[in-house]
Design a protein around this motif. Sequence first.
Motif, PDB file in Angstrom:
ATOM      1  N   ILE A  12     -18.579 -17.474  42.490  1.00 20.17           N
ATOM      2  CA  ILE A  12     -19.069 -17.246  43.859  1.00 20.17           C
ATOM      3  C   ILE A  12     -19.844 -18.353  44.377  1.00 20.17           C
ATOM      4  N   VAL A  36     -14.880 -19.610  44.175  1.00 17.45           N
ATOM      5  CA  VAL A  36     -14.644 -18.927  45.622  1.00 17.45           C
ATOM      6  C   VAL A  36     -15.595 -19.572  46.445  1.00 17.45           C
ATOM      7  N   CYS A  37     -15.025 -20.265  47.429  1.00 16.52           N
ATOM      8  CA  CYS A  37     -15.959 -21.058  48.495  1.00 16.52           C
ATOM      9  C   CYS A  37     -15.111 -21.459  49.518  1.00 16.52           C
ATOM     10  N   ASP A  56     -13.769 -14.747  50.215  1.00 13.18           N
ATOM     11  CA  ASP A  56     -14.407 -13.771  49.501  1.00 13.18           C
ATOM     12  C   ASP A  56     -13.560 -12.584  48.989  1.00 13.18           C
ATOM     13  N   VAL A  59     -11.041 -12.661  45.606  1.00  9.18           N
ATOM     14  CA  VAL A  59     -11.602 -11.949  44.488  1.00  9.18           C
ATOM     15  C   VAL A  59     -11.126 -10.655  44.243  1.00  9.18           C
ATOM     16  N   LEU A  69     -18.015 -11.786  37.036  1.00  7.42           N
ATOM     17  CA  LEU A  69     -18.414 -12.514  38.371  1.00  7.42           C
ATOM     18  C   LEU A  69     -19.644 -13.387  38.045  1.00  7.42           C
ATOM     19  N   ASN A  71     -22.438 -15.345  40.273  1.00  3.53           N
ATOM     20  CA  ASN A  71     -22.867 -15.450  41.697  1.00  3.53           C
ATOM     21  C   ASN A  71     -23.543 -16.969  41.739  1.00  3.53           C
ATOM     22  N   LEU A  85     -23.482 -10.716  49.256  1.00  4.90           N
ATOM     23  CA  LEU A  85     -21.990 -10.627  48.329  1.00  4.90           C
ATOM     24  C   LEU A  85     -22.207  -9.782  47.179  1.00  4.90           C
ATOM     25  N   TYR A  89     -19.265  -6.718  45.841  1.00 10.85           N
ATOM     26  CA  TYR A  89     -18.519  -6.846  44.863  1.00 10.85           C
ATOM     27  C   TYR A  89     -18.747  -5.666  43.788  1.00 10.85           C
TER      28      TYR A  89
END
Length: 168
Positions: A12, A36-37, A56, A59, A69, A71, A85, A89
Amino acid sequence: MSSSLIKPLLIIGGGGHASVLVDILRAQGREVLAVVCPDDISMRRVFSGIRHLTKDDDVLAFSPDDVLLVNGIGMLPASGLKRTLNQYYLSHHYQFETVIAESAQVSPFANVEVGAQIFAGAIVQAGAQIGAHSVINSGAVIEHDCSIGHYNHIAPRATLCGQVITQD
C-alpha cells in the motif's frame, strides 16, 4: 492456501517508504503481487515488473486468505492516513506482514508485533517491545526494555536509551 506457506504481498503506497520496503522484500525473495498507489510509480526502478493498482479498493479483488498487506505509507506529520488505511483493510479481514530487513539486529528476547517494520541497520535490544504497525527506520537503535507503542515512527539513526516508553 495453507497457512504454512508464505503468502504473496500487496504494498500500500508507492513513495519512498514503500520503495525501501519493496527493496527489502525483493532481497528476501518475497513475492510482491502489486503496488497500490494513485500516483505514477514508473520513476522508481524498484517497482519495475510489479503490477500497479491505482485505487485502494483494488485490494478487495484479492482474498484476505491469499495475501498479506504491507503498509508503505511513510511518516506524514499530522496525518492519520496510514492508520486509517490499516483500519479499513483490517475491517475487511486483511492481515499485515511484519517486515524485518536482513541487516537489522533484533534480539530473540525482543517482542515485535504484527505489521511492524524494522529497516536496514536498526538494532532492537533484549526486552524491547515494538508495537503493531510501528516503523523502526534505518540505523535506529532501540535499547533494552524500551516499549514502543502502536503506529510509532522512529526516525533514521535515532537512539532510544533503555526503558523509554512511547504511547500509541
